[in-house]
Design an enzyme around this catalytic site. Sequence first.
Site, PDB file in Angstrom:
ATOM      1  N   HIS A 363      62.450  12.442  46.585  1.00 20.55           N
ATOM      2  CA  HIS A 363      62.122  11.182  47.246  1.00 20.55           C
ATOM      3  C   HIS A 363      61.484  11.392  48.605  1.00 20.55           C
ATOM      4  O   HIS A 363      60.729  10.541  49.065  1.00 20.55           O
ATOM      5  CB  HIS A 363      63.346  10.276  47.288  1.00 20.55           C
ATOM      6  CG  HIS A 363      63.546   9.605  45.968  1.00 20.55           C
ATOM      7  ND1 HIS A 363      64.446  10.061  45.040  1.00 20.55           N
ATOM      8  CD2 HIS A 363      62.893   8.573  45.381  1.00 20.55           C
ATOM      9  CE1 HIS A 363      64.357   9.315  43.947  1.00 20.55           C
ATOM     10  NE2 HIS A 363      63.431   8.410  44.129  1.00 20.55           N
ATOM     11  N   ASN A 628      58.346   8.915  36.439  1.00 18.06           N
ATOM     12  CA  ASN A 628      58.970  10.082  37.084  1.00 18.06           C
ATOM     13  C   ASN A 628      60.320  10.361  36.450  1.00 18.06           C
ATOM     14  O   ASN A 628      60.644  11.489  36.086  1.00 18.06           O
ATOM     15  CB  ASN A 628      59.177   9.840  38.583  1.00 18.06           C
ATOM     16  CG  ASN A 628      57.914   9.421  39.280  1.00 18.06           C
ATOM     17  OD1 ASN A 628      56.820   9.715  38.801  1.00 18.06           O
ATOM     18  ND2 ASN A 628      58.049   8.710  40.385  1.00 18.06           N
ATOM     19  N   ARG A 639      63.276  16.529  37.745  1.00 15.71           N
ATOM     20  CA  ARG A 639      62.019  16.301  38.459  1.00 15.71           C
ATOM     21  C   ARG A 639      61.988  16.987  39.816  1.00 15.71           C
ATOM     22  O   ARG A 639      60.948  17.114  40.451  1.00 15.71           O
ATOM     23  CB  ARG A 639      61.771  14.791  38.622  1.00 15.71           C
ATOM     24  CG  ARG A 639      62.757  14.086  39.525  1.00 15.71           C
ATOM     25  CD  ARG A 639      62.680  12.580  39.377  1.00 15.71           C
ATOM     26  NE  ARG A 639      62.057  11.933  40.511  1.00 15.71           N
ATOM     27  CZ  ARG A 639      62.009  10.613  40.687  1.00 15.71           C
ATOM     28  NH1 ARG A 639      62.506   9.798  39.772  1.00 15.71           N
ATOM     29  NH2 ARG A 639      61.431  10.095  41.733  1.00 15.71           N
ATOM     30  N   CYS A 676      54.389   2.770  36.436  1.00 13.41           N
ATOM     31  CA  CYS A 676      54.349   2.889  37.900  1.00 13.41           C
ATOM     32  C   CYS A 676      54.845   4.241  38.425  1.00 13.41           C
ATOM     33  O   CYS A 676      55.083   4.383  39.603  1.00 13.41           O
ATOM     34  CB  CYS A 676      55.141   1.761  38.550  1.00 13.41           C
ATOM     35  SG  CYS A 676      56.912   1.852  38.251  1.00 13.41           S
TER      36      CYS A 676
HETATM   37  C1  PEP Z   1      59.967   6.457  38.500  1.00 16.43           C
HETATM   38  O1  PEP Z   1      61.045   6.968  38.189  1.00 16.43           O
HETATM   39  O2  PEP Z   1      58.890   6.725  37.942  1.00 16.43           O
HETATM   40  C2  PEP Z   1      59.904   5.473  39.594  1.00 16.43           C
HETATM   41  C3  PEP Z   1      58.802   4.811  39.842  1.00 16.43           C
HETATM   42  O3  PEP Z   1      61.008   5.358  40.363  1.00 16.43           O
HETATM   43  P1  PEP Z   1      61.426   6.424  41.500  1.00 16.43           P
HETATM   44  O4  PEP Z   1      60.355   7.450  41.598  1.00 16.43           O
HETATM   45  O5  PEP Z   1      61.613   5.652  42.758  1.00 16.43           O
HETATM   46  O6  PEP Z   1      62.701   6.967  40.944  1.00 16.43           O
HETATM   47 MG    MG Z   2      62.862   6.085  38.969  1.00 19.34          MG
END
Ligand code: PEP
Ligand code: MG
Length: 746
Positions: A363, A628, A639, A676
Amino acid sequence: MAERFETESRKLLGRLRDEMAGDATGQMRLDKITSLIATSIGSEVCSVYLFRDEDTLELCATEGLNPEAVHQTRLRLGEGLVGRVARRRQVVNTANAPQESGFRFMPETGEEVFSSFLGIPILRLGETLGVLVVQSKQSREFSADEVYALEVVAMVLAEMAELGAFVGEGSAMGARHSQPTMLRGTVAQEGVAEGHIWLHEPRVVVTNPVADDPKRELERLNEAVEELRVGVDKMLTNASADKEQKEVLEAYRMFANSKGWMRRMEEDISSGLSAESAVEKEQSLARARIGQATDNYLRERLSDLDDLSNRLLRILTGQGADTGAEMPENPILVARNIGPAELLDYDRKLKGIILEAGSVGSHAAIVARALAIPLIVHVERATLEALNGDHVMVDGEQGIVHLRPDDSVVSAFRDKMAMQAAATERYASIRDKPAQTLCGTVIGMHMNAGLMADLPSLQGSGAEGVGLFRTELQFLVRNKMPQRSELSALYARVLEAANGKRVAFRTLDIGSDKVLPYMKPNDEPNPALGWRAIRVGLDKPGILRMQLQALIRAANGRPLTVMFPFVAQYEEYTQAKAEMDKAMDRERRLGHVLPSEIEVGAMLETPSLAFAPQKFFEEVGFLSIGGNDLKQFFFAADRENERVRRRYDTLNISFLSFIERIVERCAQTNTPLSFCGEDAGRPVEALCFAAIGMRSLSMRPASIGPVKSLLRRSNLEEVRKVIMDSRHRGDMSARPAVMEYLRGQK
Ligand code: PEP
Ligand code: MG
């Protein structure tokens, strides 16, 4: 240690210190030092090898070997006995060097007549700066006292090198931390930046490695250790019941009370080191051991010791984390690692970020992306090489850091920056045009946001709306839970800035690596699979309710879009939706103006949701694929773990087929779908998603230009065919075929 040695050692250190204070050149100092050491230890040879570059050691001074070999003899890391000392960071002590495995004879030095060899690594804070060697004709092993005395000398040499004592005319060695250096890492956020280094945690500088008064130094050490102990005890009593934290603090306490650690430092001081040098010496040895330890537990304990030594050094030198240094212009942050909240503390001041650890999917990386700050992770040695204020150029295309670049690099880099600015201008020319492909399909282009400051990009990038507003960033920047009124004012400002464009507010997604500083951290073995996002929202609905109320009030008669993160099954959606309905009822009863329209959706981030019952797809207002998370769970590949993160390609046929399946299910029920995750902002990935039927993408604002530009030049039907052919052939990933197709299009 025998008393005679202690006195000898102190005398030698005293002389070294005089050398450092005198106004000789760097080379003269080194020459003098080697002769002092040889005399003091009674050996025919004493040589100092220092690193020229990352893997080349150079003979920089010698007493006893052929003087002509100085600055001529070079060894690769690991080559010969000297290279072995440097690589393993371990002493080599042998009575018969030529018979030692790995011995490499260097005829130019005339060393063939010397049979005993003692090599000591010159370490500073775990960094190997060079090797100190003594040799003699007589075949004998050096005694433990001699080894120890030379370790102390090596420590002082390391400090002297750090302070630039060996630099200057006549010395082929450039100043440490003054030569141009190129470091490599992994790109976590593209972009190029030029600026000056700002160390997140500044290096401790020790200016007094040698001390005259061991008694006084012992007192200083004891006082500092006492302060440290009291501090650790206080942390232990203050710490909440969190088990892991307690364990770490217990380990700290164990070290702070450790007799062995104290005894070694006391010995170092008796041999003439200052208190801070003694701490550093033990810290360096511990760091060298960390590199070799294979056992996890041991590594962790050694890291605890390292951290404790840092605290002790800061107490002794008075150099706190806040040294009062002023942040330079265009700061480029250098750190071992950084959390998302800490990064947000810097606000938009930073022009670039360089991390030794970190990961692309973390993050902190997402925050860097939201802030559009170039970020390079896994840059080894960054915190060792960089000094506050150093000129630096960050190449977030290639993953290269040019530290203290020379003129040719500066001009080439500035050309590159100019080219990038030109590309940005090109994208600006299509800003108001639709992402319409050659076959006539129009793809919705939305942006991801999380900070108020992102909103101006809504106009600048030409996005149609905000496809993902990460509300947790607002929680992460504060040190206490925000109030409903604050949140509602903020969301209202976001909606005003959006000026009628749709904003999909995602409710709080905390847990995993997003830890709120004011919430007790959970002791979870596997936080990514743990109590996070909507699971927290449903189990402890207080915050969720407060947030939903704030959103309804912020809308104040305007349309409102809300989505729930990390929904893994239909019932989680229905429960969350029920919270929304209840919140609406409550607001209605309280007499607040309700949103003119309300859209409630879910993020599809777990494979399970793709297989939810048909009625889920019928009921949910819309779906947004959080690629993600979805990718990490689809491939069972963390990830944030660099080892596995890139193992599975987004264009892997299995993953594309899975996305296609979601597209089909949504098509059957007319459920609006978008994507997204970060992959939506990568042009080739975005093109492939569009080719398999995705009609709406949400990405960071800077990606909209490049993605739209590729979409406008592409024929989706052709790309779809390339992917299908690749699937029929049984390819693992569609990428090679798609790339080849795109090359043919140019
Ligand atoms: C995702 O998991 O793709 C997402 C958009 O949420 P975040 O990256 O904030 O976990
Ligand atoms: Mg997410």
